[in-house]
Design an enzyme around this catalytic site. Structure first.
Site, PDB file in Angstrom:
ATOM      1  N   HIS A 298      11.872  -2.204 -11.493  1.00  0.00           N
ATOM      2  CA  HIS A 298      10.352  -3.179 -11.596  1.00  0.00           C
ATOM      3  C   HIS A 298      10.020  -4.043 -12.199  1.00  0.00           C
ATOM      4  CE1 HIS A 298      10.273   0.864  -9.153  1.00  0.00           C
ATOM      5  NE2 HIS A 298       9.585   0.063  -8.173  1.00  0.00           N
ATOM      6  N   GLU A 341       1.966  -3.626   3.453  1.00  0.00           N
ATOM      7  CA  GLU A 341       2.625  -2.332   3.385  1.00  0.00           C
ATOM      8  C   GLU A 341       2.500  -1.978   4.400  1.00  0.00           C
ATOM      9  OE1 GLU A 341       5.124   0.569   3.142  1.00  0.00           O
ATOM     10  OE2 GLU A 341       5.657  -1.089   1.839  1.00  0.00           O
ATOM     11  N   ASP A 375       0.989  -3.854   9.502  1.00  0.00           N
ATOM     12  CA  ASP A 375       1.653  -4.721   9.816  1.00  0.00           C
ATOM     13  C   ASP A 375       2.209  -4.917   9.045  1.00  0.00           C
ATOM     14  OD1 ASP A 375      -0.517  -5.404  12.458  1.00  0.00           O
ATOM     15  OD2 ASP A 375      -1.087  -6.502  11.590  1.00  0.00           O
ATOM     16  N   ASP A 394       9.087  -6.485  -2.121  1.00  0.00           N
ATOM     17  CA  ASP A 394       9.634  -5.571  -2.867  1.00  0.00           C
ATOM     18  C   ASP A 394      10.468  -4.284  -1.884  1.00  0.00           C
ATOM     19  OD1 ASP A 394      10.491  -3.051  -4.189  1.00  0.00           O
ATOM     20  OD2 ASP A 394       8.539  -2.441  -5.289  1.00  0.00           O
TER      21      ASP A 394
END
Length: 470
Positions: A298, A341, A375, A394
């Protein structure tokens, strides 16, 4: 003693008028078609989950099943003289094979290390049994009342196609969210066995001898009982299968709606430093977070894009675990972060699980964070919600074909439109070594929308990303 053969032209003795009898047979066609399509979709879903590469696996499953359906239709010719007995036997066997297919594939994957051979076997077996249904049903409906073959086929196919529609909608909108894959398959088998049993043991009972009726009743009853009892052991079976796959330290296992999330290891992310198992987070069987070295991925993904240039407004696509968000919030000058997300359930887990929330340092509680769930990233970018100085992608690996649109030229065109004049985009593009073709395809796709790329690789952990800026 067995049921006596009868020519298809002989009219059956029914307990109801012929019109109602035909309606019941067509209803049985409808139900069996719905169950058959559920089995097909179940195999496709399990193939994608257990084997990967959903396009290839779906193609293999569907092509094998269609081929096997042709074989089943040919084999059913030998049963047409005893259509009632044959149909009841086929439905009982299909209920067992189709209803138990999900548990069998999970067991093969968990305890034998793979599911490809089992997948091929079940695809062929279910296809043969589904293919055997239509010739037998055609014979039964002609036993009620003779009509031209074209008209009878039209009625059968109409019921079959409508049933397939209902089965196709039932699988994703009812069975998966409310019952799960294993229980849903078992309940479908129960419905399948009942549909075949009612048609033969009641409607066509005069076509079958008393001894055969009792035999079929015992078989169908045993099948229904076996499948219902199986639903009671689904939870313990899933626990045992997860432990076989993930080890003994499975701490959390939940289906979030779109994915299965599993947390293993110690709830203290730093416990691995004392010799304990590290916290690991899996989505649909793929490792997404490892507390022992996950920070490297990350930080390597986020920091190169935020070390220079403006970074007041940041957009994160995916990253439900909150670790990319943690890295973004740690950078100076960040004033607002929007997280998009699709799976709200994973975000909830990242916020509430003590281990995962400690690992992401309660990033979602930061007042600078604005969360958008429900969504996917593609749909959200279409809304043109403003421009951003940095966009962090990501998202799951591009090798997973269900995510292909999130690595398409159209997607990166939308991303480019959302970047500020000095904006930067960073993309997780898979492993440059193991999946070099996918990695460089992502890089060339980004360039094709007018962005200048700077590919880089984190060699030790086989993580890769492609950073692009206008």
């Amino acid at each position: 003693m067995i049921d006596s053969p009868s020519a298809p032209s002989d009219e059956a003795r029914l307990p109801v008028p012929a019109g109602i009898g035909r309606g019941l047979v067509l209803t049985s066609v409808f139900v069996c078609a719905a169950c058959g399509l559920v089995y097909e979709l179940e195999l496709v879903a399990l193939a994608s989950y257990l084997v990967g590469d959903s396009v290839t696996q779906a193609s293999v499953v569907l092509s094998l099943m269609v081929f096997a359906m042709g074989i089943g239709s040919l084999l059913a010719k030998r049963l047409r003289c005893r259509a009632a007995t044959g149909f009841a036997s086929v439905e009982a066997l299909l209920a067992v094979v189709g209803g138990g297919s999900a548990m069998a594939l999970y067991a093969s994957f968990a305890w034998f290390g793979g599911a490809r051979i089992a997948l091929v076997g079940f695809s062929l077996a279910i296809g043969v049994l589904i293919g055997a249904e239509m010739p037998l049903l055609m014979t039964l409906i002609q036993r009620i009342r003779q009509q031209d073959a074209g008209g009878a086929l039209a009625d059968l196919f109409a019921a079959d196609y409508v049933g397939a529609l209902v089965g196709g909608l039932t699988f994703p909108f009812l069975l998966l969210p409310f019952f799960g894959q294993l229980t849903g398959a078992l309940l479908t088998g129960v419905v399948n066995a009942l549909a075949g049993g009612v048609v033969v043991l009641w409607l066509f009972r005069h076509d079958v001898s008393a001894r055969m009726r009792w035999g079929l009743l015992a078989v169908n009853g045993s099948v229904v009982l076996l499948l219902i009892v199986g639903t009671a052991f689904v939870d313990s079976f899933e626990r045992a299968a997860r432990q076989a796959v993930y080890g003994e330290n499975v701490r959390v296992a939940v289906r979030t709606g779109a994915q299965e999330a599993v947390l293993t290891g110690d709830s203290d992310p730093a416990a691995y430093e004392r010799g304990a198992e590290p916290l690991q987070f899996f989505l649909d069987g793929r490792l997404r977070v490892d507390s022992a070295d996950g920070y490297r991925y990350h930080s390597s993904l986020v920091r190169p894009a935020l070390t220079s240039g403006p970074r007041k407004r940041v957009l994160i696509l995916g990253g439900a675990d909150g670790l990319a968000l943690r890295e973004v919030l740690a950078q100076p000058g960040v004033r607002a972060v929007t997280v998009v997300e699709v799976d709200a359930g994973v975000v909830t887990l990242a916020r509430r699980d003590p281990g995962l929330s400690r690992l992401n340092e309660d990033a979602y509680d930061d007042p600078r964070v604005r969360l958008k769930t429900g969504d996917d990233a593609f749909d959200r970018l279409r809304e043109r919600t403003g421009t951003f100085d940095v966009i962090v992608s990501d998202l799951p690996d591009p090798a997973v074909s269900t995510n292909a649109k999130l690595y398409s030229q159209e997607f990166y065109g939308l991303v480019s439109r959302a970047l500020s004049p000095q904006g930067r985009l960073v993309v997780h593009a898979g492993a440059a070594g193991a999946s070099s073709r996918a990695y460089w395809t992502v890089e060339s796709t980004i360039r094709s929308v007018g962005l200048r790329t700077s590919p880089y690789v984190v060699e030790r952990h086989r993580r890769a990303a492609a950073e692009a800026q206008p």
